[in-house]
Design a protein around this motif. Sequence first.
Motif, PDB file in Angstrom:
ATOM      1  N   HIS A 147       0.838  -1.191   0.000  1.00 32.62           N
ATOM      2  CA  HIS A 147       0.000   0.000   0.000  1.00 32.62           C
ATOM      3  C   HIS A 147       0.880   1.252   0.000  1.00 32.62           C
ATOM      4  N   LYS A 148       0.387   2.280  -0.718  1.00 30.63           N
ATOM      5  CA  LYS A 148       1.088   3.557  -0.777  1.00 30.63           C
ATOM      6  C   LYS A 148       0.114   4.686  -0.475  1.00 30.63           C
ATOM      7  N   ALA A 149       0.631   5.780   0.067  1.00 30.30           N
ATOM      8  CA  ALA A 149      -0.225   6.878   0.512  1.00 30.30           C
ATOM      9  C   ALA A 149      -0.851   7.629  -0.647  1.00 30.30           C
ATOM     10  N   SER A 150      -0.245   7.582  -1.827  1.00 30.87           N
ATOM     11  CA  SER A 150      -0.776   8.332  -2.957  1.00 30.87           C
ATOM     12  C   SER A 150      -0.390   7.637  -4.252  1.00 30.87           C
ATOM     13  N   ALA A 151      -1.040   8.084  -5.337  1.00 30.04           N
ATOM     14  CA  ALA A 151      -0.709   7.540  -6.654  1.00 30.04           C
ATOM     15  C   ALA A 151       0.728   7.911  -7.039  1.00 30.04           C
ATOM     16  N   ALA A 152       1.173   9.102  -6.629  1.00 21.29           N
ATOM     17  CA  ALA A 152       2.550   9.525  -6.927  1.00 21.29           C
ATOM     18  C   ALA A 152       3.551   8.592  -6.241  1.00 21.29           C
ATOM     19  N   ASP A 153       3.254   8.191  -4.998  1.00 24.95           N
ATOM     20  CA  ASP A 153       4.137   7.264  -4.290  1.00 24.95           C
ATOM     21  C   ASP A 153       4.149   5.897  -4.965  1.00 24.95           C
ATOM     22  N   CYS A 154       3.014   5.489  -5.494  1.00 22.17           N
ATOM     23  CA  CYS A 154       2.941   4.199  -6.184  1.00 22.17           C
ATOM     24  C   CYS A 154       3.789   4.240  -7.460  1.00 22.17           C
ATOM     25  N   CYS A 155       3.655   5.340  -8.193  1.00 21.79           N
ATOM     26  CA  CYS A 155       4.467   5.501  -9.407  1.00 21.79           C
ATOM     27  C   CYS A 155       5.956   5.511  -9.064  1.00 21.79           C
ATOM     28  N   GLN A 156       6.307   6.193  -7.988  1.00 24.03           N
ATOM     29  CA  GLN A 156       7.714   6.250  -7.583  1.00 24.03           C
ATOM     30  C   GLN A 156       8.229   4.865  -7.200  1.00 24.03           C
TER      31      GLN A 156
ATOM     32  N   ILE B 101       4.660  -0.786 -15.295  1.00 29.35           N
ATOM     33  CA  ILE B 101       3.240  -0.437 -15.156  1.00 29.35           C
ATOM     34  C   ILE B 101       2.920  -0.317 -13.676  1.00 29.35           C
ATOM     35  N   TRP B 102       2.302   0.740 -13.299  1.00 28.36           N
ATOM     36  CA  TRP B 102       1.806   0.866 -11.926  1.00 28.36           C
ATOM     37  C   TRP B 102       0.279   1.053 -11.956  1.00 28.36           C
ATOM     38  N   VAL B 103      -0.393   0.403 -11.002  1.00 22.17           N
ATOM     39  CA  VAL B 103      -1.856   0.462 -10.907  1.00 22.17           C
ATOM     40  C   VAL B 103      -2.207   0.751  -9.450  1.00 22.17           C
ATOM     41  N   TYR B 104      -2.983   1.806  -9.248  1.00 25.02           N
ATOM     42  CA  TYR B 104      -3.242   2.288  -7.888  1.00 25.02           C
ATOM     43  C   TYR B 104      -4.751   2.416  -7.659  1.00 25.02           C
ATOM     44  N   CYS B 105      -5.174   2.126  -6.399  1.00 25.91           N
ATOM     45  CA  CYS B 105      -6.592   2.260  -6.014  1.00 25.91           C
ATOM     46  C   CYS B 105      -6.759   3.504  -5.150  1.00 25.91           C
ATOM     47  N   PRO B 106      -7.313   4.604  -5.704  1.00 18.50           N
ATOM     48  CA  PRO B 106      -7.464   5.839  -4.918  1.00 18.50           C
ATOM     49  C   PRO B 106      -8.784   5.927  -4.155  1.00 18.50           C
ATOM     50  N   SER B 107      -9.692   4.984  -4.383  1.00 19.49           N
ATOM     51  CA  SER B 107     -11.025   5.071  -3.781  1.00 19.49           C
ATOM     52  C   SER B 107     -11.020   4.576  -2.339  1.00 19.49           C
ATOM     53  N   GLU B 108     -11.632   5.345  -1.453  1.00 19.64           N
ATOM     54  CA  GLU B 108     -11.724   4.941  -0.053  1.00 19.64           C
ATOM     55  C   GLU B 108     -12.613   3.718   0.142  1.00 19.64           C
ATOM     56  N   PHE B 109     -13.451   3.414  -0.845  1.00 20.09           N
ATOM     57  CA  PHE B 109     -14.370   2.275  -0.759  1.00 20.09           C
ATOM     58  C   PHE B 109     -13.791   1.014  -1.417  1.00 20.09           C
ATOM     59  N   GLY B 110     -12.538   1.100  -1.861  1.00 20.57           N
ATOM     60  CA  GLY B 110     -11.937  -0.039  -2.528  1.00 20.57           C
ATOM     61  C   GLY B 110     -12.196  -0.016  -4.024  1.00 20.57           C
ATOM     62  N   CYS B 111     -11.564  -0.922  -4.738  1.00 22.96           N
ATOM     63  CA  CYS B 111     -11.667  -0.953  -6.199  1.00 22.96           C
ATOM     64  C   CYS B 111     -12.105  -2.332  -6.670  1.00 22.96           C
ATOM     65  N   HIS B 112     -12.930  -2.330  -7.697  1.00 26.17           N
ATOM     66  CA  HIS B 112     -13.468  -3.588  -8.232  1.00 26.17           C
ATOM     67  C   HIS B 112     -12.437  -4.277  -9.131  1.00 26.17           C
ATOM     68  N   SER B 113     -12.484  -5.618  -9.081  1.00 29.03           N
ATOM     69  CA  SER B 113     -11.658  -6.433  -9.975  1.00 29.03           C
ATOM     70  C   SER B 113     -12.346  -7.780 -10.146  1.00 29.03           C
TER      71      SER B 113
ATOM     72  N   HIS C 135      -8.463   0.326  -0.443  1.00 31.38           N
ATOM     73  CA  HIS C 135      -7.915   1.665  -0.683  1.00 31.38           C
ATOM     74  C   HIS C 135      -6.385   1.652  -0.553  1.00 31.38           C
ATOM     75  N   GLN C 136      -5.702   2.336  -1.485  1.00 29.74           N
ATOM     76  CA  GLN C 136      -4.248   2.559  -1.487  1.00 29.74           C
ATOM     77  C   GLN C 136      -3.447   1.322  -1.896  1.00 29.74           C
ATOM     78  N   GLU C 137      -4.101   0.341  -2.488  1.00 30.48           N
ATOM     79  CA  GLU C 137      -3.333  -0.780  -3.045  1.00 30.48           C
ATOM     80  C   GLU C 137      -2.483  -0.281  -4.203  1.00 30.48           C
ATOM     81  N   CYS C 138      -1.252  -0.747  -4.259  1.00 34.74           N
ATOM     82  CA  CYS C 138      -0.319  -0.326  -5.313  1.00 34.74           C
ATOM     83  C   CYS C 138       0.259  -1.572  -5.966  1.00 34.74           C
ATOM     84  N   TRP C 139      -0.139  -1.802  -7.207  1.00 33.15           N
ATOM     85  CA  TRP C 139       0.332  -2.968  -7.955  1.00 33.15           C
ATOM     86  C   TRP C 139       1.432  -2.540  -8.916  1.00 33.15           C
ATOM     87  N   LEU C 140       2.540  -3.249  -8.830  1.00 37.24           N
ATOM     88  CA  LEU C 140       3.652  -3.020  -9.761  1.00 37.24           C
ATOM     89  C   LEU C 140       3.675  -4.175 -10.745  1.00 37.24           C
TER      90      LEU C 140
END
Length: 318
Positions: free
Chosen positions: A228-237, A255-267, A275-280
């Motif tokens: 998990h990362k605090a922001s999309a910028a941190d995930c990209c970094q 490729i970086w994929v980030y979940c910015p939604s506080e309610f989670g992201c669908h998959s 929220h704040q999952e960061c996939w590399l």
Amino acid sequence: MARSNSSYKKITLLLCFFNIALLLYALRTLYASLYIYSGNVSRNSVLYSSDQIRKMEESIRIRKESKPVELIKLVKALEGEFSTENAAVELPPPLKQRIIDEILQRLTNLNSTRTDIAKEREAVEDWRMEKLREAKLALVSRTSNSTIPHEEAGMLARALEPDWAALCEEIGLWIPVQVVNTEHEDKPEGAEEFEEEVLPGRSLPLECHAELHTDYDGHAVRWGLTHHKASAADCCQACLDHAKHAKEGQKKCNIWVYCPSEFGCHSPDRYEHKHQECWLKYAEKPRLNFKDKYPEWYRNSHPSAPVVVPWVSGIVSA
């Protein structure tokens, strides 16, 4: 000795007289009770005159004549016909198996790469109407060139029309109800599809090539479930750092994929993405999973999917 025998005879005679006396007393009591009962019955009985008896007989005759016999017969006949019509037809096992095989063959011939409920329902309905027309034709024409024998045509026509729901349940045919997602276009004319969004956290560098509402596919070099990362910028970094420090022969994150939604992201997978999952990820040729909105066919098979793709992604130079 003679005296003792005489005493024995006297005792025997006394017992006999005593028993006879008891018997007579019992008979008298029984007769008296019968006499009392017959007297009560005779006192309680009602004596009708001949005129009263004649009127009662005439009343019984009028009631019998006024009974709606024909109406009762008609109602019973209708009840019997109704129960016969509503009785489910019992198909012979060979005919039932043939129906199952033909429906499965029709569904197999769809050649669809994904599940399409509407097409499956349409294919089954087309088969039913064709088979129903053929069965009715065999009943009317009695032709020998029909593929349906005349003795089976009546049962088949009834099973495919009024008893179709019962037959589907019996052969185990169930096609889920198609979910129709209605989108309400309540935006003013000329408005952009998506309002300008501001991602939380620090600004994303241009080298991150961030794309809102985008989910890229690729081989995961770092799982986001535990990353998990605090922001999309941190995930990209994190993706840039992974590519920079990767060893020789190791797949570098591009490729970086980030979940910015506080309610989670669908998959579509079985995991609950928070929220704040960061996939590399790494992909030689990056390919989109979803962009902007989930398509209607996908939401039909995944009712919990939202309309808009919640992920933020980007492709960086490895």
